[in-house]
Design an enzyme around this catalytic site. Structure first.
Site, short mmCIF file in Angstrom:
data_model
loop_
_atom_site.label_atom_id
_atom_site.label_comp_id
_atom_site.label_asym_id
_atom_site.label_seq_id
_atom_site.Cartn_x
_atom_site.Cartn_y
_atom_site.Cartn_z
N ASP A 1 112.85 49.67 52.09
CA ASP A 1 111.71 49.10 51.36
C ASP A 1 111.20 50.10 50.33
O ASP A 1 111.20 51.32 50.56
CB ASP A 1 110.57 48.75 52.31
CG ASP A 1 110.73 47.38 52.95
OD1 ASP A 1 111.88 46.91 53.05
OD2 ASP A 1 109.71 46.80 53.38
N CYS B 1 104.57 42.51 49.69
CA CYS B 1 103.61 42.30 50.79
C CYS B 1 102.55 43.39 50.82
O CYS B 1 102.81 44.55 50.51
CB CYS B 1 104.34 42.31 52.13
SG CYS B 1 105.65 41.07 52.26
N TYR C 1 116.33 40.93 64.96
CA TYR C 1 116.11 42.37 65.18
C TYR C 1 115.24 42.65 66.39
O TYR C 1 115.01 43.79 66.75
CB TYR C 1 115.56 43.07 63.93
CG TYR C 1 114.29 42.47 63.36
CD1 TYR C 1 113.05 42.73 63.91
CD2 TYR C 1 114.35 41.65 62.23
CE1 TYR C 1 111.89 42.18 63.38
CE2 TYR C 1 113.18 41.11 61.68
CZ TYR C 1 111.96 41.39 62.26
OH TYR C 1 110.83 40.85 61.73
N ASN D 1 95.45 34.61 47.61
CA ASN D 1 95.24 34.81 46.17
C ASN D 1 93.78 35.15 45.96
O ASN D 1 92.90 34.65 46.70
CB ASN D 1 95.52 33.54 45.37
CG ASN D 1 96.99 33.30 45.11
OD1 ASN D 1 97.82 34.19 45.26
ND2 ASN D 1 97.32 32.07 44.72
N HIS E 1 99.85 33.86 47.10
CA HIS E 1 101.15 34.44 46.77
C HIS E 1 101.33 35.88 47.23
O HIS E 1 102.37 36.48 46.97
CB HIS E 1 101.39 34.37 45.26
CG HIS E 1 101.59 32.97 44.76
ND1 HIS E 1 100.53 32.15 44.42
CD2 HIS E 1 102.71 32.23 44.56
CE1 HIS E 1 100.99 30.98 44.02
NE2 HIS E 1 102.31 30.99 44.09
N GLU F 1 111.15 44.75 50.15
CA GLU F 1 112.52 45.10 50.53
C GLU F 1 113.39 45.22 49.28
O GLU F 1 113.26 44.45 48.33
CB GLU F 1 113.10 44.04 51.45
CG GLU F 1 114.51 44.37 51.93
CD GLU F 1 115.16 43.21 52.68
OE1 GLU F 1 116.40 43.20 52.76
OE2 GLU F 1 114.43 42.33 53.17
#
Length: 231
Positions: A32, A57, A91, A102, A150, A186
């Site tokens: 990341d 994020c 995982y 937002n 978003h 990522e």
């Protein structure tokens, strides 16, 4: 040498530069791109979108989330007819996702400018909680933000319980005495996540520090041992 690398990474974050974090070969085995949320503007969102390419994020720790009454998203699905959607990823650890937000002043929320605005304003909310003004932080969250939006919020459960980029980035923030608020994405390649070997090459070319999950965990353990000795 290892701890000096951690200190250099924290210095980079506090100066507004990104770092990279690789989790673990036996986990996601992904990298990341990470910024300290305080310094994320339009240029940084653009870099996250173009150099990394994954979902951008906003990461906070569990204490901040609970003070703001922010749930894990799976908690919202419990006791509904969609509860069967709650599953553990391959995982092996539950997802860190909370709400997607937002700021009320964005146009659509998707542009670099809009995401930067949402990130900037949400950082102000997190900072208020960190400083102890929880009531004002909750008020600003409810009045100045909308959901869904978003910018997904991720909540760290702590490195003791989960070893994802969410927890690693927040652990690094705490080692550096930063407000526990990071922005991550990522790093992707065509068709797949970016391989570690290619990430190492990009890091060298762009002079970006690349940390491993093991390095972050060892640094956190070292800090805790030092704190226990002095206390």
């Amino acid at each position: 040498m290892e701890y000096s690398k951690i200190k250099k990474a924290i210095k980079e974050l506090t100066s507004g530069r990104p770092i990279m974090i690789h989790d673990f070969k036996n986990r996601e085995d992904e990298i990341d791109l990470v910024y300290y949320a305080k310094h994320v503007g339009i240029d940084e969102v653009y870099t996250l979108r173009t150099l990394a390419g994954g979902l951008i994020c906003f990461v906070i720790d569990l204490r901040i989330a609970r003070e703001l009454n922010l749930p894990f998203f799976y908690e919202l699905l419990q006791n509904t007819n969609l509860s069967k959607l709650i599953k553990i990823p391959k995982y092996g650890e539950p997802p860190a996702f909370s709400l997607w937000i937002n700021h009320v002043d964005v146009k659509t929320g998707i542009s670099d400018k809009d995401k930067a605005l949402t990130i900037n304003k949400f950082f102000e909310v997190v900072k208020l909680v960190h400083q102890g003004d929880v009531e004002l932080a909750r008020k600003k969250l409810l009045e100045e933000f909308m959901a869904p939006g978003h910018v997904p919020i991720l909540i760290s459960r702590g490195i003791e319980k989960r070893h994802g980029h969410t927890e690693l980035s927040i652990a690094l923030a705490k080692i550096g005495n930063l407000i526990p608020a990071m922005v991550i994405a990522e790093m992707l390649d065509k068709g797949l996540s970016l391989k570690l070997e290619k990430a190492i090459s990009i890091a060298k070319k762009r002079n970006i520090i690349l940390l491993t999950g093991d390095e972050v965990i060892k640094a956190q353990r070292r800090l805790r041992l030092a704190q226990n000795r002095c206390c």
